[in-house]
Structures are given as C-alpha cells and as structure tokens.
Design a protein around this motif. Structure first.
Motif, PDB file in Angstrom:
ATOM      1  N   PRO A  21       0.844  -0.860   0.247  1.00 14.56           N
ATOM      2  CA  PRO A  21      -0.262  -0.127  -0.272  1.00 14.56           C
ATOM      3  C   PRO A  21       0.994   1.227   0.083  1.00 14.56           C
ATOM      4  CG  PRO A  21      -0.549  -1.770   1.691  1.00 14.56           C
ATOM      5  CD  PRO A  21       0.502  -2.052   1.208  1.00 14.56           C
ATOM      6  N   GLU A  22      -0.031   2.173  -0.716  1.00 14.60           N
ATOM      7  CA  GLU A  22       1.507   3.645  -1.067  1.00 14.60           C
ATOM      8  C   GLU A  22       0.263   4.334  -1.000  1.00 14.60           C
ATOM      9  OE1 GLU A  22       2.807   5.908  -5.343  1.00 14.60           O
ATOM     10  OE2 GLU A  22       2.108   3.562  -5.327  1.00 14.60           O
ATOM     11  N   THR A  23       1.591   6.254   0.261  1.00  8.84           N
ATOM     12  CA  THR A  23       0.695   6.355   0.724  1.00  8.84           C
ATOM     13  C   THR A  23       1.212   8.162   0.292  1.00  8.84           C
ATOM     14  OG1 THR A  23       0.219   6.017   2.500  1.00  8.84           O
ATOM     15  CG2 THR A  23       0.684   8.212   2.656  1.00  8.84           C
ATOM     16  N   LEU A  24       0.606   8.534  -0.159  1.00  8.99           N
ATOM     17  CA  LEU A  24       0.760  10.273  -0.688  1.00  8.99           C
ATOM     18  C   LEU A  24       0.263  11.325  -0.074  1.00  8.99           C
ATOM     19  CD1 LEU A  24       2.823  12.190  -2.263  1.00  8.99           C
ATOM     20  CD2 LEU A  24       1.494  11.799  -4.509  1.00  8.99           C
ATOM     21  N   ILE A  25       1.104  12.361   0.706  1.00  9.62           N
ATOM     22  CA  ILE A  25       0.477  13.819   0.596  1.00  9.62           C
ATOM     23  C   ILE A  25       1.441  14.994   0.255  1.00  9.62           C
ATOM     24  CG2 ILE A  25      -0.699  14.605   2.969  1.00  9.62           C
ATOM     25  CD1 ILE A  25      -0.643  12.285   4.496  1.00  9.62           C
ATOM     26  N   ARG A  26       0.641  15.274   0.257  1.00  9.22           N
ATOM     27  CA  ARG A  26       1.480  17.068  -0.610  1.00  9.22           C
ATOM     28  C   ARG A  26       0.859  18.569  -0.045  1.00  9.22           C
ATOM     29  NH1 ARG A  26       1.992  16.120  -6.509  1.00  9.22           N
ATOM     30  NH2 ARG A  26       3.857  14.841  -5.960  1.00  9.22           N
ATOM     31  N   PRO A  27       0.442  19.122   1.054  1.00 11.33           N
ATOM     32  CA  PRO A  27      -0.052  20.180   2.080  1.00 11.33           C
ATOM     33  C   PRO A  27       0.861  21.184   1.033  1.00 11.33           C
ATOM     34  CG  PRO A  27       1.267  18.908   3.368  1.00 11.33           C
ATOM     35  CD  PRO A  27       1.463  18.337   1.739  1.00 11.33           C
ATOM     36  N   ALA A  28       0.178  22.275   1.239  1.00 16.72           N
ATOM     37  CA  ALA A  28       0.525  23.789   1.123  1.00 16.72           C
ATOM     38  C   ALA A  28       0.395  24.499   1.799  1.00 16.72           C
ATOM     39  CB  ALA A  28       0.811  23.653  -0.112  1.00 16.72           C
ATOM     40  N   LEU A  29       1.247  25.196   2.857  1.00 17.11           N
ATOM     41  CA  LEU A  29       0.700  26.580   2.962  1.00 17.11           C
ATOM     42  C   LEU A  29       1.049  27.438   2.297  1.00 17.11           C
ATOM     43  CD1 LEU A  29      -1.396  27.621   5.478  1.00 17.11           C
ATOM     44  CD2 LEU A  29       1.334  28.248   6.277  1.00 17.11           C
ATOM     45  N   MET A  30      -0.218  28.609   1.669  1.00 16.27           N
ATOM     46  CA  MET A  30      -0.182  29.256   0.955  1.00 16.27           C
ATOM     47  C   MET A  30      -0.252  31.169   0.948  1.00 16.27           C
ATOM     48  SD  MET A  30       1.754  27.979  -1.585  1.00 16.27           S
ATOM     49  CE  MET A  30       1.396  28.719  -2.857  1.00 16.27           C
ATOM     50  N   LEU A  31       0.401  31.875   0.956  1.00 14.64           N
ATOM     51  CA  LEU A  31      -0.004  33.554   1.309  1.00 14.64           C
ATOM     52  C   LEU A  31      -0.355  34.391  -0.227  1.00 14.64           C
ATOM     53  CD1 LEU A  31      -0.501  36.079   2.894  1.00 14.64           C
ATOM     54  CD2 LEU A  31       1.823  36.117   2.303  1.00 14.64           C
ATOM     55  N   TRP A  51       6.006  10.591   1.146  1.00 14.36           N
ATOM     56  CA  TRP A  51       5.646   9.643   0.192  1.00 14.36           C
ATOM     57  C   TRP A  51       5.674   8.380   1.417  1.00 14.36           C
ATOM     58  CZ3 TRP A  51       5.735  10.860  -6.111  1.00 14.36           C
ATOM     59  CH2 TRP A  51       4.989   9.777  -6.758  1.00 14.36           C
ATOM     60  N   ARG A  52       4.946   7.209   0.780  1.00 16.27           N
ATOM     61  CA  ARG A  52       5.872   6.580   1.296  1.00 16.27           C
ATOM     62  C   ARG A  52       5.562   5.238   0.546  1.00 16.27           C
ATOM     63  NH1 ARG A  52       7.907   9.267   3.736  1.00 16.27           N
ATOM     64  NH2 ARG A  52       8.454   9.299   5.900  1.00 16.27           N
ATOM     65  N   ASN A  53       6.774   4.440  -0.176  1.00  9.13           N
ATOM     66  CA  ASN A  53       6.037   3.315  -0.564  1.00  9.13           C
ATOM     67  C   ASN A  53       5.921   3.478  -2.128  1.00  9.13           C
ATOM     68  OD1 ASN A  53       7.025   1.363   1.141  1.00  9.13           O
ATOM     69  ND2 ASN A  53       4.714   0.979   1.699  1.00  9.13           N
ATOM     70  N   LYS A  54       6.239   4.473  -2.912  1.00  7.20           N
ATOM     71  CA  LYS A  54       6.557   4.901  -4.225  1.00  7.20           C
ATOM     72  C   LYS A  54       6.332   4.457  -5.352  1.00  7.20           C
ATOM     73  CE  LYS A  54       8.196   9.664  -5.963  1.00  7.20           C
ATOM     74  NZ  LYS A  54       9.516   9.818  -6.572  1.00  7.20           N
ATOM     75  N   PHE A  55       5.171   4.823  -5.381  1.00 10.60           N
ATOM     76  CA  PHE A  55       5.104   3.779  -6.822  1.00 10.60           C
ATOM     77  C   PHE A  55       4.615   1.874  -6.625  1.00 10.60           C
ATOM     78  CE2 PHE A  55       7.798   6.471  -9.059  1.00 10.60           C
ATOM     79  CZ  PHE A  55       6.917   7.267  -9.386  1.00 10.60           C
ATOM     80  N   ILE A  78      12.033   5.026  -2.057  1.00 12.61           N
ATOM     81  CA  ILE A  78      11.233   4.213  -2.231  1.00 12.61           C
ATOM     82  C   ILE A  78       9.827   5.257  -1.172  1.00 12.61           C
ATOM     83  CG2 ILE A  78      11.236   1.794  -2.300  1.00 12.61           C
ATOM     84  CD1 ILE A  78      10.377   1.363  -0.008  1.00 12.61           C
ATOM     85  N   ASP A  79      10.781   5.876   0.376  1.00  7.41           N
ATOM     86  CA  ASP A  79      10.424   7.085   1.100  1.00  7.41           C
ATOM     87  C   ASP A  79      10.632   8.270   0.417  1.00  7.41           C
ATOM     88  OD1 ASP A  79       8.568   5.308   2.099  1.00  7.41           O
ATOM     89  OD2 ASP A  79      10.222   4.929   3.663  1.00  7.41           O
ATOM     90  N   THR A  80      10.054   9.265   0.220  1.00 12.08           N
ATOM     91  CA  THR A  80      10.249  10.782   0.517  1.00 12.08           C
ATOM     92  C   THR A  80       9.817  11.874   1.814  1.00 12.08           C
ATOM     93  OG1 THR A  80       9.896  10.479  -1.893  1.00 12.08           O
ATOM     94  CG2 THR A  80       9.753  12.687  -1.179  1.00 12.08           C
TER      95      THR A  80
END
Length: 286
Positions: A229-239, A261-265, A273-275
């Motif tokens: 199983p793979e997890t990708l989370i990409r949050p951002a705080l913008m002004l 990112w865990r277990n990429k692809f 494989i982890d970012t």
C-alpha cells in the motif's frame, strides 16, 4: 479479470469523453493557474541520492450546472542525480491528471446532503505519465467512484475510487524470464482527499491546500515482487501576496509545501521509496 480491467478503462474514457463533448453550456466558474515548486530532497526508487527538482504546473478547474472538471499537468525537471537515459543531464517527467465530477443531486433532482457532506458526485478520470529515464515509465491509470463534497469554507472532496493501471519498465531486468516490461496491475482502490481552505490570521489572507492519496496493493510489479500500500500526501500553506503587491485577491500565491510519500509506486523495499521533502511553491491565477 482482463475483461473487467478493460471494462473499467473503457467506462471511464466513455464517461469523460461524453461529458466533455456535452458541455456546450458556459462554465459557472473557472480558475486556471501556472504554478512552480522547488525542492532538494526528492527521491526515486532504486536511487540512493536526494534529488533536486524544479516543477512547472499548468492547472485548471471549472464548474457548470451538473458538475466540474479538474486538469493538472506537471513538468518535473530533475538534477543529474536522477539522470535521463544515456545522458548526464537530469531526467524530465510529464504527469497529467484529469478528473470529472457529475453532481448526483442535480442528475436525480434530489438532496444528497447528510452530516458534514453537502453533496455527492460521481467521479471519473485518468492519470498519464512519461519520463525519459532508463526505466522509461508509461503510467496509464483510470479511476471511477463516488466523491463526498464536504461542507467547509473553500472545498474538501473525499473520493473512494476503483482504479486500473498499466505501466512500462525499460530495464533489462524487467524483461528477464518470469518478469515483464509491460504490466497490467491488479485492480485496486484509491482513497483521495483534495482540499483548498481559505482563512486569515491577523488580516493575512492564507490558504491551506493540497491532496492525499491512500492506495491499496496492486499485485506484483515488473520484477515479480508484491506491491505494498502506498501513501502520498502533498499539503501547502499559501499566502495571497497578490493582495499586497497587485491589489487583487486570488491572483498570486506563494508559500511552502511538503511531500510525504511512502512505498513510492507501491515498491516494497529498497532505497528511494520514501520521500520527505520541503518545497517552495508559487501560483499565478488568471
């Protein structure tokens, strides 16, 4: 099994193509932007190095009476630590995402709101990618399923999607006996959360935005190893700096983001494989 996979892909393409061709009426709203993000701690499976990437984005979202569209095209340029095939230059990747939502409440003329959910839609779409590394991936992913639209400032969509994916591996090890260069993964499930929530702190116009994907195992990969199983989370705080420098809201946003990112692809083991990468982000909306 193959018939079921092909049926999912054909259904998604038919639905999205039919919806696009049927949108003769004007959009009720539209937002198009050019984006940029930079980070120096990206990773790639099988690569032990931290990789610097510059990412250019063309994004578009729009809505009409019966639904809405989302389109995103990323061009990712790596440094030489993630080299293009047969070159000392960094690799270039293009990644395209398209989603369309049909509001079930509008189609059936009924109220589907409950609890924190203000509406329910049917989502279909696809992801396509290509990258000029020796691996030479060619991802083709088709998705379909329900999306629950949450009652929050801005938006938050929670989708539960069935997915079908094919891909390619150009490495000789992928074509070794028992392995394959081109692969049809097992059908899998994708839970996707996307959000854009505006708020202010002492008058500063801020926006918390991003997405999170939680992907189930999709069978064996090109090397015959079981994916995880793979997890990708990409949050951002913008002004919203456009308010200060241009005198206009929702035009120029800058901020910081993070890629988890865990277990990429779906890779089960090995380096890269982890970012965990911080990014600098900017968006110009027009």
């Amino acid at each position: 099994m193959k018939k079921a996979k092909k049926l999912l892909a054909v259904s998604v393409m038919t639905l999205t193509a039919g919806v696009i061709s049927g949108q003769a009426q004007a959009f009720n709203w539209s937002d198009t932007f050019i984006g940029y993000r930079y980070g120096s701690e990206f990773t790639e499976p099988g690569n032990t190095n931290d990789i610097r990437k510059n990412v250019l984005t063309l994004g578009h979202a729009s809505g009409y009476d019966y639904g809405q569209n989302f389109f995103n095209l990323d061009m990712l340029q790596s440094d030489k630590k993630d080299a293009a095939s047969g070159s000392d230059n960094g690799a270039t990747e293009f990644y395209l995402t398209y989603r369309h939502q049909l509001y079930i409440s509008k189609l059936l003329d009924a109220d589907f709101s409950f609890g924190p959910v203000k509406d329910v839609s049917l989502t279909a779409g696809f992801d396509l990618n290509t990258k000029n590394t020796a691996f030479a991936p060619r991802k083709r992913m088709f998705v379909v399923g329900p999306t629950f639209k949450m009652d929050v400032p801005g938006f938050m969509d929670v989708s539960f999607l069935a997915a079908y994916e094919t891909n390619h591996c150009g490495l000789s090890a992928c074509g070794a006996p028992g392995n394959t260069n081109d692969i049809d993964f097992d059908p899998y499930y994708l839970m996707s959360i996307a959000w854009g929530i505006p708020f202010e702190i002492k008058g500063a116009p801020l926006r918390f935005q991003g997405f999170a994907n939680f992907i189930s195992s999709k069978g064996d990969n090109n090397f015959g190893n079981e994916t995880k199983p793979e997890t990708l989370i990409r949050p951002a705080l913008m002004l919203d700096v456009g308010r200060y420098v241009l005198g206009r809201d929702n035009t120029l946003r800058v901020g910081v983001g993070y890629e988890y990112w865990r277990n990429k692809f779906g890779n089960p083991s090995g380096p890269g494989i982890d970012t965990d990468a911080w990014t600098l982000n900017a968006q110009w909306h027009f």
